[in-house]
Structures are given as C-alpha cells and as structure tokens.
Motif scaffolding. Structure first.
Motif, PDB file in Angstrom:
ATOM      1  N   UNK A 228       8.021  -0.999  10.434  1.00 24.73           N
ATOM      2  CA  UNK A 228       8.773   0.218  10.811  1.00 24.73           C
ATOM      3  C   UNK A 228      10.086   0.027  10.269  1.00 24.73           C
ATOM      4  N   UNK A 229      10.786   1.172   9.546  1.00 28.17           N
ATOM      5  CA  UNK A 229      12.357   0.932   9.102  1.00 28.17           C
ATOM      6  C   UNK A 229      12.900   1.631  10.071  1.00 28.17           C
TER       7      UNK A 229
ATOM      8  N   UNK B 235      14.929   4.809  10.731  1.00 34.15           N
ATOM      9  CA  UNK B 235      15.023   5.745  10.374  1.00 34.15           C
ATOM     10  C   UNK B 235      16.680   6.603  10.145  1.00 34.15           C
ATOM     11  N   UNK B 236      16.879   6.764   9.072  1.00 32.74           N
ATOM     12  CA  UNK B 236      18.075   7.424   8.962  1.00 32.74           C
ATOM     13  C   UNK B 236      18.198   8.973   8.934  1.00 32.74           C
ATOM     14  N   UNK B 237      18.998   9.754   9.749  1.00 31.60           N
ATOM     15  CA  UNK B 237      18.926  11.203   9.515  1.00 31.60           C
ATOM     16  C   UNK B 237      19.351  11.580   8.475  1.00 31.60           C
ATOM     17  N   UNK B 238      18.584  12.608   7.968  1.00 30.93           N
ATOM     18  CA  UNK B 238      18.824  13.382   6.659  1.00 30.93           C
ATOM     19  C   UNK B 238      20.113  13.954   6.599  1.00 30.93           C
ATOM     20  N   UNK B 239      20.958  14.196   5.666  1.00 28.17           N
ATOM     21  CA  UNK B 239      22.100  14.667   5.436  1.00 28.17           C
ATOM     22  C   UNK B 239      21.969  16.120   5.075  1.00 28.17           C
ATOM     23  N   UNK B 240      22.592  16.874   5.510  1.00 28.05           N
ATOM     24  CA  UNK B 240      22.110  18.307   5.255  1.00 28.05           C
ATOM     25  C   UNK B 240      22.939  18.760   4.240  1.00 28.05           C
TER      26      UNK B 240
ATOM     27  N   UNK C 204       0.679  -1.261   0.073  1.00 25.87           N
ATOM     28  CA  UNK C 204       0.072   0.097  -0.066  1.00 25.87           C
ATOM     29  C   UNK C 204       0.718   1.338  -0.048  1.00 25.87           C
ATOM     30  N   UNK C 205       1.789   1.464   0.745  1.00 24.36           N
ATOM     31  CA  UNK C 205       2.790   2.458   1.129  1.00 24.36           C
ATOM     32  C   UNK C 205       4.043   1.964   1.339  1.00 24.36           C
ATOM     33  N   UNK C 206       5.247   2.542   0.696  1.00 25.52           N
ATOM     34  CA  UNK C 206       6.402   2.311   1.381  1.00 25.52           C
ATOM     35  C   UNK C 206       7.384   3.647   0.912  1.00 25.52           C
ATOM     36  N   UNK C 207       7.915   4.098   2.136  1.00 30.06           N
ATOM     37  CA  UNK C 207       8.928   5.216   2.046  1.00 30.06           C
ATOM     38  C   UNK C 207      10.118   4.840   3.000  1.00 30.06           C
ATOM     39  N   UNK C 208      10.986   5.862   3.294  1.00 31.72           N
ATOM     40  CA  UNK C 208      11.892   5.571   4.114  1.00 31.72           C
ATOM     41  C   UNK C 208      11.656   5.376   5.488  1.00 31.72           C
ATOM     42  N   UNK C 209      10.522   5.449   5.845  1.00 32.41           N
ATOM     43  CA  UNK C 209      10.166   5.111   7.251  1.00 32.41           C
ATOM     44  C   UNK C 209       9.430   3.684   7.579  1.00 32.41           C
TER      45      UNK C 209
END
Length: 123
Positions: free
Chosen positions: A115-116, A118-123, A34-39
């Motif tokens: 639940x995956x 979560x990796x911190x986003x790189x700025x 149904x849904x998949x994203x980074x989280x």
C-alpha cells in the motif's frame, strides 16, 4: 491529454525499473509486477524449492499465500524463525530487514500487496 499520456508512460517505466531492480537483487526469485498505480503495487513472488533470498528490506504489506509454504526467516538482529503457511492465508507484514529460505521441495508462491500513501488529488 498529452500530460496524462506522459504520466502513464513514466509510471509504467518506473514500475518496470522497480521490478527489474528487485529481480537483480534476488536472482533465484521470480518476481512479477501485476498491478501498480498511485495507491498500491501488487507483486507475485515465487521462490524455488530450497531457494534463498539475501538480506533485504521489506516495506509494510499484505501477503496472500497462493500455496503451502515452509520457510525460515533470518532477521538482521540474528533472530531465526521457522514458519509455515497454508494456501489462502493472508497476513499483514510490518517493515523489516530479513533473509529467507524456502525449506520445501515445492515453490513458495505468494502475492504482496504494498500500500502506498495516497496523495489527495488536486482540483
């Protein structure tokens, strides 16, 4: 912009491949991504009346029961547990290896929210 588009296409391809692999291992089971994203990955699963699933590994997840269910879980250590769930129930399921069997004359229908990390986003 191009790199984002490529990343989105790769993510969609990966999700599709994962869902197809799940379908191949559990042929009688109707599995829909149904849904998949980074989280999270959200999958709707329906097991037909008296359908069985082979022994498989399950990652930690939240289960949302869409219909009443009466089933048997068989674990790798030989433990067998008969279970019942009501539509609307939600529960946390820890990682495990098991096989299942729908004991009902109706499909067993639920949503798995995986639940995956979560990796911190790189700025």
């Amino acid at each position: 912009m191009k790199s984002r588009l490529i990343l989105m296409l790769m993510t969609c391809s990966t999700a599709s491949a994962l869902a197809q692999d799940h379908l191949r291992t559990q042929s009688a089971v109707d599995t829909r991504l149904l849904i998949e994203n980074e989280f999270v990955q959200v999958v709707r699963i329906s097991i037909p009346p008296h359908g069985k699933t082979p022994m498989h590994d399950v990652s930690p997840r939240i289960m949302l029961w869409m219909a009443e269910a009466h089933f048997v879980d068989r674990y790798a250590d030989g433990t067998v547990r008969e279970e019942m769930r009501k539509a609307g129930n939600a529960e946390w399921v820890s990682a495990r290896r098991h096989a299942g069997e729908n004991l009902s004359d109706k499909p067993m229908d639920f949503i798995a929210v995986i639940v995956k990390r979560a990796q911190p986003r790189q700025q």
